[in-house]
Design a protein around this motif. Structure first.
Motif, mmCIF file in Angstrom:
data_model
loop_
_atom_site.group_PDB
_atom_site.id
_atom_site.type_symbol
_atom_site.label_atom_id
_atom_site.label_comp_id
_atom_site.label_asym_id
_atom_site.label_seq_id
_atom_site.Cartn_x
_atom_site.Cartn_y
_atom_site.Cartn_z
ATOM 1 N N GLY A 83 0.805 -1.223 0.000
ATOM 2 C CA GLY A 83 0.000 0.000 0.000
ATOM 3 C C GLY A 83 0.832 1.264 0.000
ATOM 4 N N TYR A 84 2.148 1.108 -0.217
ATOM 5 C CA TYR A 84 2.954 2.320 -0.427
ATOM 6 C C TYR A 84 2.645 2.748 -1.865
ATOM 7 C CZ TYR A 84 6.761 5.589 0.264
ATOM 8 O OH TYR A 84 7.483 6.748 0.417
ATOM 9 N N MET B 235 0.479 -9.811 -2.869
ATOM 10 C CA MET B 235 1.562 -8.844 -3.028
ATOM 11 C C MET B 235 2.240 -9.075 -4.377
ATOM 12 S SD MET B 235 1.498 -6.951 -0.437
ATOM 13 C CE MET B 235 0.616 -6.998 1.128
ATOM 14 N N ALA B 236 2.881 -8.045 -4.934
ATOM 15 C CA ALA B 236 3.202 -6.807 -4.287
ATOM 16 C C ALA B 236 2.129 -5.747 -4.521
ATOM 17 C CB ALA B 236 4.537 -6.300 -4.822
ATOM 18 N N GLY B 237 1.017 -6.098 -5.138
ATOM 19 C CA GLY B 237 0.055 -5.088 -5.566
ATOM 20 C C GLY B 237 -1.085 -4.816 -4.592
ATOM 21 N N ALA B 238 -1.031 -5.371 -3.378
ATOM 22 C CA ALA B 238 -2.159 -5.181 -2.464
ATOM 23 C C ALA B 238 -2.171 -3.784 -1.864
ATOM 24 C CB ALA B 238 -2.091 -6.214 -1.338
ATOM 25 N N PHE B 239 -3.348 -3.171 -1.832
ATOM 26 C CA PHE B 239 -3.568 -1.979 -1.020
ATOM 27 C C PHE B 239 -5.015 -2.001 -0.549
ATOM 28 C CE2 PHE B 239 -4.374 -0.554 -5.394
ATOM 29 C CZ PHE B 239 -5.598 0.077 -5.291
ATOM 30 N N HIS B 240 -5.313 -1.215 0.468
ATOM 31 C CA HIS B 240 -6.648 -1.185 1.069
ATOM 32 C C HIS B 240 -7.388 -0.006 0.439
ATOM 33 C CE1 HIS B 240 -9.582 -2.005 4.222
ATOM 34 N NE2 HIS B 240 -9.595 -0.729 4.548
ATOM 35 N N GLY B 241 -8.248 -0.297 -0.517
ATOM 36 C CA GLY B 241 -8.866 0.754 -1.334
ATOM 37 C C GLY B 241 -9.763 1.692 -0.561
ATOM 38 N N ILE B 242 -10.077 2.819 -1.172
ATOM 39 C CA ILE B 242 -10.838 3.839 -0.440
ATOM 40 C C ILE B 242 -12.306 3.464 -0.269
ATOM 41 C CG2 ILE B 242 -9.348 5.838 -0.873
ATOM 42 C CD1 ILE B 242 -11.142 6.450 -3.274
ATOM 43 N N ALA C 30 11.006 -6.029 -7.485
ATOM 44 C CA ALA C 30 10.096 -7.147 -7.231
ATOM 45 C C ALA C 30 8.980 -6.732 -6.273
ATOM 46 C CB ALA C 30 10.860 -8.333 -6.648
ATOM 47 N N ARG C 31 9.126 -5.560 -5.647
ATOM 48 C CA ARG C 31 8.097 -5.057 -4.730
ATOM 49 C C ARG C 31 7.416 -3.812 -5.288
ATOM 50 N NH1 ARG C 31 10.820 -3.336 -0.279
ATOM 51 N NH2 ARG C 31 12.888 -3.867 -1.085
ATOM 52 N N LEU C 32 7.440 -3.677 -6.602
ATOM 53 C CA LEU C 32 6.858 -2.491 -7.243
ATOM 54 C C LEU C 32 6.006 -2.904 -8.448
ATOM 55 C CD1 LEU C 32 6.567 0.523 -7.731
ATOM 56 C CD2 LEU C 32 8.824 0.542 -8.780
ATOM 57 N N ARG D 2 10.248 -5.199 3.402
ATOM 58 C CA ARG D 2 8.899 -5.767 3.493
ATOM 59 C C ARG D 2 7.840 -4.872 2.874
ATOM 60 N NH1 ARG D 2 8.859 -8.996 9.220
ATOM 61 N NH2 ARG D 2 11.102 -9.223 9.364
ATOM 62 N N VAL D 3 8.199 -3.651 2.558
ATOM 63 C CA VAL D 3 7.207 -2.702 2.040
ATOM 64 C C VAL D 3 7.013 -2.933 0.547
ATOM 65 C CG1 VAL D 3 6.722 -0.254 1.636
ATOM 66 C CG2 VAL D 3 7.745 -0.996 3.801
ATOM 67 N N CYS D 4 5.751 -2.999 0.125
ATOM 68 C CA CYS D 4 5.425 -3.177 -1.288
ATOM 69 C C CYS D 4 4.708 -1.936 -1.798
ATOM 70 C CB CYS D 4 4.526 -4.386 -1.480
ATOM 71 S SG CYS D 4 5.359 -5.921 -1.095
ATOM 72 N N SER D 5 5.026 -1.608 -3.047
ATOM 73 C CA SER D 5 4.530 -0.370 -3.619
ATOM 74 C C SER D 5 3.784 -0.654 -4.912
ATOM 75 C CB SER D 5 5.733 0.544 -3.883
ATOM 76 O OG SER D 5 5.315 1.735 -4.479
ATOM 77 N N SER D 6 2.766 0.152 -5.186
ATOM 78 C CA SER D 6 2.073 0.021 -6.466
ATOM 79 C C SER D 6 1.569 1.388 -6.898
ATOM 80 C CB SER D 6 0.922 -0.981 -6.353
ATOM 81 O OG SER D 6 0.035 -0.609 -5.323
ATOM 82 N N VAL D 7 1.481 1.548 -8.198
ATOM 83 C CA VAL D 7 0.975 2.802 -8.757
ATOM 84 C C VAL D 7 -0.039 2.450 -9.824
ATOM 85 C CG1 VAL D 7 1.566 4.928 -9.972
ATOM 86 C CG2 VAL D 7 3.166 3.981 -8.296
ATOM 87 N N ASN D 8 -1.262 2.969 -9.676
ATOM 88 C CA ASN D 8 -2.284 2.728 -10.692
ATOM 89 C C ASN D 8 -2.220 3.858 -11.719
ATOM 90 O OD1 ASN D 8 -4.567 1.017 -11.511
ATOM 91 N ND2 ASN D 8 -5.716 2.925 -11.317
ATOM 92 N N VAL D 9 -1.808 3.529 -12.945
ATOM 93 C CA VAL D 9 -1.575 4.567 -13.943
ATOM 94 C C VAL D 9 -2.690 4.670 -14.972
ATOM 95 C CG1 VAL D 9 0.946 4.421 -13.708
ATOM 96 C CG2 VAL D 9 -0.217 3.034 -15.445
#
Lengths: 90, 453
Positions: free
Chosen positions: B115-116, B201-208, B186-188, B144-151
């Motif tokens: 969720g970074y 992972m690595a794409g998990a985030f807690h959506g709005i 590997a975490r992006l 341990r931190v995983c990051s994703s960007v929705n483009v």
């Protein structure tokens, strides 16, 4: 009723059922059903038990059965029945 | 005995010999209420909240593993996209937040926290810009931190400025972690149509749109599917599809049981079960081997896309009835480094980047864990991202890119990340210059949804 399935798999020898059922009686676990076969000299036993009145918590029973399995040279596993029911029954 | 002995033995066999497991129990946590006027206070609130809410996650999951006898391979946390709580912070402050997330993950004992992230499909806020700029440093400073960007989304089109930026950042992240083969990459993940409830992972985030906290579960089971279809060799496609459906049903029932049990014990709402077939590098746990079992000698050969389409569809049809709520990515994963059969297929020359791209048209989740030569241009990486994202946008589905330009490595070399991330042969990228295309910037408009051809 809180039920679990105990499975015992390993090389056959004298006293497996005796040792396991003695332990179960000691911790007040009632055996509801037993199915036992020997396939190509591999001992397989599947037992349904009631753990409602057990005198020890699940974790301890799990560890005790693991230890008992090592002593007997077999693999003993205890699992709550929900896993089988949810996989095979709708 | 209400349950037959054969059924009991079948379940145990699936777990012990066919790698059936729960791949992840992921707790989604909203951090919206952690925003403070002072960024240090925000960080403290984030740490405190994660540690409090997820305190029992690992021990409760371990208890479920013991009681039901099913392994839960990963326990993880996903958080509100961090850009949403970083308002007013600069890039270096954002990277400090990543370190805070890492510390909280260590405290509660989870191996990844996702969720970074920033959602920039239409454009950037100032906070998005700061967070995205900080991603390489943030990933290099953590493990341990995983990051994703929705483009991109189907409704908004593709933010090509973000696509261009991600090419540059991926290169930078690889360079900062060159000692470990560019492992930060590997975490992006770069997404189109990112799901808000993905447990993987690595794409998990807690959506709005998600509740305060939630439990999402991802199942596994490529090995179980492969073993099941071994028994129907030579039968027609109807039999094949039916066999996969029945197997997927059983696999998903495990996920549903664990999801319900975990959410009950943790006092947390049950979100979804993700139906994805997720491979691991272990032998016997491969999606590529399922495709080969269907009758294609090497994964990537002609027929692979059709085979994958059948597999993906049958898994969903079987799984959908087994769970009360299905979501996340829900499709077969085809990560190269995390799938023993995919690795072998790349080495044998049957599987190329282009064929993988074609395969992602019929399954989730995209070009996943692809290693490319370290001298690949940032513009080429952006162009690969643009291609994959376009597939997702036009076809109204999730696609993603997780690509690693391995510093100092060339085609044919092998990079090893270890653990679930596995190892990847470095794949070739077609020689062409796409920089003028990427340099245009701006947005690719949202696609039309009539006249579909």
């Amino acid at each position: 009723m809180n039920k679990a399935v105990i499975t015992i798999i390993g090389a056959d020898r004298v006293g497996i059922i005796a040792a396991v059922s003695t332990y179960l009686a000691k911790v007040n676990i009632n055996i509801l059903d037993i199915n036992q076969t020997i396939m190509e000299e591999i001992f397989t036993m599947v037992t349904m038990v009631d753990i409602n009145e057990a005198t020890k918590p699940f974790d301890e029973i799990y560890n005790d059965l693991n230890e008992l399995g090592k002593e007997l040279g077999v693999v003993i596993q205890i699992q709550r029945t929900e896993i089988f029911r949810s996989m095979h029954k709708i | 005995m209400l349950i037959s002995v054969d059924e009991i033995k079948q379940t145990i066999h699936m777990i012990q010999s066919e790698h059936l497991d729960i791949r992840t129990v992921t707790m989604g946590i909203s951090l919206i209420d952690c925003i403070r006027g002072d960024f240090n206070a925000t960080k403290k609130a984030v740490y405190d909240k994660i540690c409090k809410v997820a305190e029992r996650l690992v021990p409760e999951c371990e208890a479920i593993e013991r009681e039901f006898g099913i392994p839960i391979v990963n326990k993880r946390i996903s958080i509100t996209p961090a850009a949403l709580i970083c308002g007013g912070a600069g890039p270096s402050q954002c990277a400090e937040l990543a370190v805070t997330l890492e510390e909280s993950a260590k405290t509660v004992g989870v191996n990844f926290i996702g969720g970074y992230s920033a959602l920039v499909h239409k454009g950037f806020t100032e906070a998005d810009r700061a967070l995205i700029e900080s991603i390489p440093e943030a990933l290099a400073a953590t493990t341990r931190v995983c990051s994703s960007v929705n483009v991109a989304t189907t409704k908004a089109g593709i933010n090509m400025n973000a696509v261009r930026e991600m090419g540059l950042l991926i290169k930078k992240a690889a360079e900062l972690t060159k000692d470990s083969g560019g492992s930060a990459c590997a975490r992006l993940v770069v997404f189109a149509n990112a799901p808000e409830d993905n447990p993987f992972m690595a794409g998990a985030f807690h959506g709005i749109g998600e509740p305060e906290k939630v439990i999402n579960v991802g199942v596994s089971g490529p090995g179980v599917v492969k073993c099941a279809i071994e028994k129907v060799r030579g039968e027609d496609f109807t039999v094949l599809a039916e066999t996969i459906k029945k197997t997927a049903f059983k696999i998903t029932r495990m996920g549903q049981l664990v999801a319900i049990e975990a959410s009950k014990r943790l006092g947390t709402e049950f979100g979804i079960v993700d139906l994805s077939l997720a491979p691991t590098p272990a032998v016997g746990d491969s999606v590529a081997r399922i495709i080969e079992e269907m009758g294609i000698s090497n994964c990537g050969g002609p027929g692979t896309t059709a085979a994958l389409a059948l597999l993906n569809d049958a898994v969903k049809k079987g799984g959908i009835m087994a769970s009360s709520h299905v979501g996340g990515l829900s499709g077969a994963f085809i990560p190269v480094s995390e799938d023993e059969g995919m690795i072998a297929a790349v080495r044998s020359g049957s599987l190329s980047l282009e064929k993988l791209e074609a395969m992602t048209c019929v399954c989730s989740v995209g070009l996943d864990m692809i290693a490319v030569p370290g001298d690949t241009d940032a513009s080429a990486i952006s162009a690969i991202i643009a291609d994959e994202i376009a597939i997702g946008v036009v076809n109204n589905k999730t696609t993603a890119v997780r690509i690693i330009p391995v510093p100092g490595m060339a085609e044919g070399d092998t990079v090893t990340f270890g653990g679930l991330l596995g190892e990847a042969p470095v794949m070739s990228v077609r020689k062409a210059d796409s920089s003028l295309f990427i340099d245009r910037g701006g947005r690719i408009p949202a696609p039309i949804h009539s006249l579909r051809n």
